[in-house]
Design a protein around this motif. Sequence first.
Motif, mmCIF file in Angstrom:
data_model
loop_
_atom_site.group_PDB
_atom_site.id
_atom_site.type_symbol
_atom_site.label_atom_id
_atom_site.label_comp_id
_atom_site.label_asym_id
_atom_site.label_seq_id
_atom_site.Cartn_x
_atom_site.Cartn_y
_atom_site.Cartn_z
ATOM 1 N N THR A 20 39.689 29.382 19.322
ATOM 2 C CA THR A 20 38.770 28.348 19.900
ATOM 3 C C THR A 20 39.623 27.023 20.285
ATOM 4 O O THR A 20 39.473 26.216 21.188
ATOM 5 C CB THR A 20 37.730 28.116 18.974
ATOM 6 N N THR A 35 38.447 33.246 29.912
ATOM 7 C CA THR A 35 38.543 33.682 28.735
ATOM 8 C C THR A 35 38.484 35.110 28.668
ATOM 9 O O THR A 35 38.153 35.904 29.654
ATOM 10 C CB THR A 35 37.589 33.131 27.645
ATOM 11 N N ARG A 51 31.876 34.824 20.156
ATOM 12 C CA ARG A 51 32.750 34.304 21.430
ATOM 13 C C ARG A 51 31.473 33.756 22.152
ATOM 14 O O ARG A 51 31.739 32.605 23.134
ATOM 15 C CB ARG A 51 33.315 35.307 21.903
ATOM 16 N N GLN A 52 30.518 34.382 22.533
ATOM 17 C CA GLN A 52 29.642 33.681 23.500
ATOM 18 C C GLN A 52 28.629 32.533 23.007
ATOM 19 O O GLN A 52 28.415 31.745 23.687
ATOM 20 C CB GLN A 52 28.563 34.741 23.944
ATOM 21 N N ARG A 55 31.378 29.787 23.605
ATOM 22 C CA ARG A 55 31.309 29.272 24.944
ATOM 23 C C ARG A 55 30.170 28.571 25.357
ATOM 24 O O ARG A 55 30.125 27.570 26.068
ATOM 25 C CB ARG A 55 31.610 30.623 25.835
ATOM 26 N N LEU A 69 35.233 25.692 32.731
ATOM 27 C CA LEU A 69 35.275 27.033 32.120
ATOM 28 C C LEU A 69 34.487 27.747 33.111
ATOM 29 O O LEU A 69 33.619 28.021 33.449
ATOM 30 C CB LEU A 69 34.478 26.919 30.842
ATOM 31 N N ASP A 72 33.978 35.169 31.809
ATOM 32 C CA ASP A 72 34.775 35.927 30.441
ATOM 33 C C ASP A 72 35.081 37.061 30.990
ATOM 34 O O ASP A 72 34.328 37.815 31.485
ATOM 35 C CB ASP A 72 33.737 35.690 29.350
#
Length: 237
Positions: A20, A35, A51-52, A55, A69, A72
């Motif tokens: 992160t 990512t 992870r989600q 994000r 960003l 993914d």
Amino acid sequence: MSEDKSSSALVLFSGGQDSTTCLAWALDRFAKVETIGFAYGQRHAIELDQRQILRAALLKNFPAWAEKLGEDHLLSLDVLAAISQSALTSEMAIAMDADGLPNTFVPGRNLIFLTFAGAVAYRRGLKHIIGGMCETDFSGYPDCRDDTIKAMQLALNLGMDRRFILDTPLMWLDKADTWRLADTLGGQKLTDLIIEETHTCYLGERGSRHAWGYGCGTCPACDLRAKGYAAWRGEPV
């Protein structure tokens, strides 16, 4: 006008503290950041759920980063668990092996991760591949060493006829420095996010909340994170 691929990056993003921080580092530097994560039968697979969450929080709380960003990618590499007997991929006690390496070492893991990341970066037209490998505070894993990463960069560039750059912003930082870097990049909003939502514990424990975040509090990953947090805060270690 064609896109400047030298300002694009793919971050190995596990959902942990280090990755992160690396994602924040990339978002602070590059115009386009994607990512990639890996499901490899890890005992602490709860990190994949985080992870989600992370994000989404970055998109919401950091508008300047949100526009950078991108996609993914989550790849299944269950074969790693099938071919390795380690404390990260099976229910066994964490200990040192006879060869001096902790049994949390998954042979070839980072080499495989970087190879697949290189393939995705090739397809997506991304220049930089960023990982949280560290030779300062590490468990002796040979695939976290700076020499290993340099060798992998050469192999990927020769094998794919590209000029990827493998960045490891944490390579020479201890865990206290990693907390410090996160604070420099995103202030309290980012360090609070790391405390509340990242996952580091090898045992996949998120039932116990500590000052530094969630975890069992006793495994090597929790111990390192706790000591780094205390040192960053100027508290007794």
